[in-house]
Every structure is written in C-alpha cells, then in structure tokens.
Design a protein around this motif. Structure first.
Motif: not given
Length: 155
Positions: A134-136, A77, A132, A81-84, A138-139, A94
């Motif tokens: 950041l995504g976690a 990632v 990671h 910014h994570g998964n971008t 949110a998910a 990114c």
C-alpha cells in the motif's frame, strides 16, 4: 515447474466439474433400467472425485501456509492499512482501524506474510506484504507489482 496453491485449486476445480458431469450422466439414466444398475461404479467414481477435490483444496491451503515467508521490511505496518501506526508506551496502534499490538511494532522487522514481488525501475526485486505494498504504490513511480498468489484478493 513449481507447484503453487493456485495450481492445486485449479485441479480441485476441474475435479469438481468432472464430479458434476459424472453425477449428471448417472442421473440421466432412468432408475431401474439395466444401464442404471451398471453405473454403480461410475457413482462410486464420482464420490472419489468429490473427495479428491476436497483433498486438493486442503493441500492448496496447506501449501500456502508452508510457503509463507515473512516480509522482513525493517519496520512493521498495519497489515490492512499500511503505514498508519503510532506508538506510545510500548503499544502500537493503527490510526485507521484502531487495532493494537502490545509492543512497539514500528521498530520491529515486519512479520506479515510476503504476498507481492515489487520491481523498481532498475529491475530490483523486493518482496513485500499487503501493508507495505500500500505504501509502495503511493511512494514509487514506474514500479511493477506482481501478486504472488493471483487467486488472492488485492489490497
């Protein structure tokens, strides 16, 4: 007890405070007085304490570098910014900051430093980098996020 960079930084801070206290004490005695001449060793000790504080800060930084483990999530990632990420012609970019990597980063295990322990509702621990997490966040619902170095800034 395991030594952490935060422990060493705390000791450095205490050494800095003690340095300031010793210096203030020495400066409170009038110059030329008999007591002032007797404080030469205390002034020298303050210099040693200041050097010790600097050495502890360097040791904390060295230990932090030594303890770094790669994230190893199956995909990489953007560290900020994570998964971008998007990828084209073997270059990953990114979509937020425009940073590029000259390889398909998305299909490579993440090599960013582990900075978090994440516990899901079942108690399973996963170690992740800032990107990671950041995504976690949110998910996942009900997960617990623990910063490995509490003195470091949070994403």
């Amino acid at each position: 007890m395991s030594v952490t960079p935060a422990h060493l930084r705390t000791l450095a801070s205490r050494a800095e405070a003690l340095t300031a206290e010793v210096r203030a004490l020495c400066e409170s005695v009038p110059a030329g007085s008999p007591e002032s001449e007797q404080l030469a060793e205390a002034r020298q000790a303050a210099q040693w304490l200041a050097r010790g504080a600097e050495d502890l800060e360097r040791a904390a930084a060295d230990l932090a570098r030594f303890q770094v483990q790669p994230c190893r999530m199956p995909w990489s990632v953007c560290p900020e910014h994570g998964n971008t990420l998007s990828s084209a012609a073997g270059v990953s970019t990114c979509r937020v900051c425009g940073r590029t990597w000259n390889y398909t980063r998305m299909s490579q295990p993440c090599q960013e430093p582990v900075t978090w322990k994440v516990f899901d509702r079942a108690g399973t621990e996963t170690r992740m980098c800032d990107g990671h997490v950041l995504g976690a966040r949110a998910a996942t619902q009900g997960a617990t996020f623990i910063r490995l170095d509490p003195a470091a800034p949070h994403p």
